[in-house]
Design a protein around this motif. Structure first.
Motif, mmCIF file in Angstrom:
data_model
loop_
_atom_site.group_PDB
_atom_site.id
_atom_site.type_symbol
_atom_site.label_atom_id
_atom_site.label_comp_id
_atom_site.label_asym_id
_atom_site.label_seq_id
_atom_site.Cartn_x
_atom_site.Cartn_y
_atom_site.Cartn_z
ATOM 1 N N VAL A 73 0.842 -1.196 0.000
ATOM 2 C CA VAL A 73 0.000 0.000 0.000
ATOM 3 C C VAL A 73 0.881 1.251 0.000
ATOM 4 O O VAL A 73 0.621 2.199 -0.745
ATOM 5 N N ALA A 74 1.939 1.257 0.796
ATOM 6 C CA ALA A 74 2.846 2.414 0.838
ATOM 7 C C ALA A 74 3.479 2.645 -0.525
ATOM 8 O O ALA A 74 3.586 3.792 -0.982
ATOM 9 N N TRP A 75 3.897 1.560 -1.189
ATOM 10 C CA TRP A 75 4.552 1.688 -2.487
ATOM 11 C C TRP A 75 3.608 2.233 -3.558
ATOM 12 O O TRP A 75 4.056 2.861 -4.510
ATOM 13 N N VAL A 76 2.320 1.993 -3.408
ATOM 14 C CA VAL A 76 1.335 2.476 -4.384
ATOM 15 C C VAL A 76 0.785 3.844 -3.977
ATOM 16 O O VAL A 76 0.725 4.775 -4.784
ATOM 17 N N ALA A 77 0.382 3.980 -2.725
ATOM 18 C CA ALA A 77 -0.303 5.193 -2.280
ATOM 19 C C ALA A 77 0.618 6.404 -2.205
ATOM 20 O O ALA A 77 0.197 7.523 -2.507
ATOM 21 N N THR A 78 1.866 6.199 -1.796
ATOM 22 C CA THR A 78 2.764 7.346 -1.626
ATOM 23 C C THR A 78 3.036 8.055 -2.945
ATOM 24 O O THR A 78 2.852 9.274 -3.032
ATOM 25 N N PRO A 79 3.440 7.348 -4.002
ATOM 26 C CA PRO A 79 3.619 8.079 -5.261
ATOM 27 C C PRO A 79 2.299 8.621 -5.819
ATOM 28 O O PRO A 79 2.276 9.681 -6.457
ATOM 29 N N TRP A 80 1.220 7.921 -5.552
ATOM 30 C CA TRP A 80 -0.101 8.373 -5.988
ATOM 31 C C TRP A 80 -0.418 9.731 -5.353
ATOM 32 O O TRP A 80 -0.914 10.639 -6.000
ATOM 33 N N ALA A 81 -0.123 9.857 -4.072
ATOM 34 C CA ALA A 81 -0.391 11.108 -3.357
ATOM 35 C C ALA A 81 0.577 12.217 -3.772
ATOM 36 O O ALA A 81 0.200 13.396 -3.788
ATOM 37 N N LEU A 82 1.812 11.855 -4.093
ATOM 38 C CA LEU A 82 2.829 12.868 -4.413
ATOM 39 C C LEU A 82 2.858 13.286 -5.876
ATOM 40 O O LEU A 82 3.291 14.404 -6.185
ATOM 41 N N ALA A 83 2.449 12.425 -6.788
ATOM 42 C CA ALA A 83 2.547 12.699 -8.220
ATOM 43 C C ALA A 83 1.876 14.001 -8.661
ATOM 44 O O ALA A 83 2.450 14.727 -9.486
ATOM 45 N N PRO A 84 0.702 14.355 -8.139
ATOM 46 C CA PRO A 84 0.106 15.627 -8.568
ATOM 47 C C PRO A 84 0.954 16.852 -8.196
ATOM 48 O O PRO A 84 0.836 17.904 -8.810
ATOM 49 N N HIS A 85 1.824 16.682 -7.204
ATOM 50 C CA HIS A 85 2.651 17.795 -6.746
ATOM 51 C C HIS A 85 4.031 17.773 -7.372
ATOM 52 O O HIS A 85 4.584 18.821 -7.709
ATOM 53 N N SER A 86 4.603 16.561 -7.511
ATOM 54 C CA SER A 86 5.958 16.426 -8.046
ATOM 55 C C SER A 86 6.196 14.984 -8.472
ATOM 56 O O SER A 86 6.269 14.090 -7.622
ATOM 57 N N VAL A 87 6.346 14.781 -9.761
ATOM 58 C CA VAL A 87 6.624 13.433 -10.265
ATOM 59 C C VAL A 87 7.992 12.944 -9.788
ATOM 60 O O VAL A 87 8.110 11.792 -9.365
ATOM 61 N N PRO A 88 9.031 13.785 -9.827
ATOM 62 C CA PRO A 88 10.313 13.298 -9.296
ATOM 63 C C PRO A 88 10.229 12.884 -7.819
ATOM 64 O O PRO A 88 10.837 11.888 -7.419
ATOM 65 N N LEU A 89 9.477 13.619 -7.024
ATOM 66 C CA LEU A 89 9.312 13.256 -5.622
ATOM 67 C C LEU A 89 8.543 11.942 -5.487
ATOM 68 O O LEU A 89 8.847 11.122 -4.618
ATOM 69 N N ALA A 90 7.569 11.724 -6.347
ATOM 70 C CA ALA A 90 6.822 10.465 -6.333
ATOM 71 C C ALA A 90 7.744 9.291 -6.653
ATOM 72 O O ALA A 90 7.691 8.258 -5.980
ATOM 73 N N VAL A 91 8.606 9.460 -7.651
ATOM 74 C CA VAL A 91 9.555 8.405 -8.008
ATOM 75 C C VAL A 91 10.540 8.183 -6.865
ATOM 76 O O VAL A 91 10.841 7.043 -6.486
ATOM 77 N N LEU A 92 11.042 9.271 -6.283
ATOM 78 C CA LEU A 92 11.978 9.170 -5.173
ATOM 79 C C LEU A 92 11.351 8.437 -3.982
ATOM 80 O O LEU A 92 12.020 7.649 -3.306
ATOM 81 N N ALA B 6 -0.571 7.786 5.830
ATOM 82 C CA ALA B 6 -0.621 9.203 5.441
ATOM 83 C C ALA B 6 -0.982 9.360 3.967
ATOM 84 O O ALA B 6 -1.822 10.201 3.604
ATOM 85 N N ALA B 7 -0.368 8.558 3.120
ATOM 86 C CA ALA B 7 -0.644 8.671 1.681
ATOM 87 C C ALA B 7 -2.063 8.215 1.356
ATOM 88 O O ALA B 7 -2.717 8.801 0.488
ATOM 89 N N ALA B 8 -2.552 7.185 2.035
ATOM 90 C CA ALA B 8 -3.927 6.735 1.792
ATOM 91 C C ALA B 8 -4.920 7.841 2.136
ATOM 92 O O ALA B 8 -5.872 8.081 1.387
ATOM 93 N N TRP B 9 -4.688 8.528 3.255
ATOM 94 C CA TRP B 9 -5.582 9.626 3.636
ATOM 95 C C TRP B 9 -5.463 10.791 2.664
ATOM 96 O O TRP B 9 -6.459 11.479 2.389
ATOM 97 N N ALA B 10 -4.284 11.016 2.120
ATOM 98 C CA ALA B 10 -4.084 12.143 1.202
ATOM 99 C C ALA B 10 -4.617 11.855 -0.196
ATOM 100 O O ALA B 10 -5.067 12.783 -0.883
ATOM 101 N N ALA B 11 -4.577 10.602 -0.622
ATOM 102 C CA ALA B 11 -4.860 10.306 -2.024
ATOM 103 C C ALA B 11 -6.178 9.592 -2.285
ATOM 104 O O ALA B 11 -6.704 9.685 -3.384
#
Length: 127
Positions: free
Chosen positions: A22-41, A84-89
């Protein structure tokens, strides 16, 4: 008294892996709208750190040996990221399910964490 042998974590490992997934999926999902490089990181960090840093005796192939406390912190990082990412995304109903998954994972991980915390050295496997 804490046993020197590693506790059986076959059940907790399943819940831990589900939360990591879930972390591996939700975290980039939540971050991608703000920063794709941050989502990849975020994926590189969430998958890479536990792959590189591990406690001997807890994992077969250890690239860089670390104390048990570091392994515990890496698991907590995954769980916090998942929640955190699940709640954000995602929908709040899904986020509640992820939160319950994380709580169950923590409860089931406690024997392993006690064992990891009891390890004094990390250069060799205990026992």
């Amino acid at each position: 008294m804490i046993s020197a042998s590693r506790p059986d974590d076959r059940i907790s490992a399943g819940f831990r892996f589900a939360a990591e997934l879930v972390a591996w999926v939700a975290t980039p999902w939540a971050l991608a709208p703000h920063s794709v490089p941050l989502a990849v990181l975020s994926v590189v960090v969430l998958i890479g750190l536990p792959t590189v840093f591990a406690t001997p005796g807890d994992k077969r192939n250890v690239i860089i040996a670390v104390p048990g406390a570091v392994t515990i912190l890496l698991v907590l990082l995954q769980l916090v990221a998942a929640v955190a990412a699940a709640w954000a995304a995602w929908n709040p109903y899904v986020a509640v399910l992820v939160s319950v998954l994380a709580v169950v994972a923590v409860v089931l991980e406690l024997p392993r964490w006690r064992w990891l915390a009891s390890l004094r050295g990390w250069r060799r496997a205990p026992g």
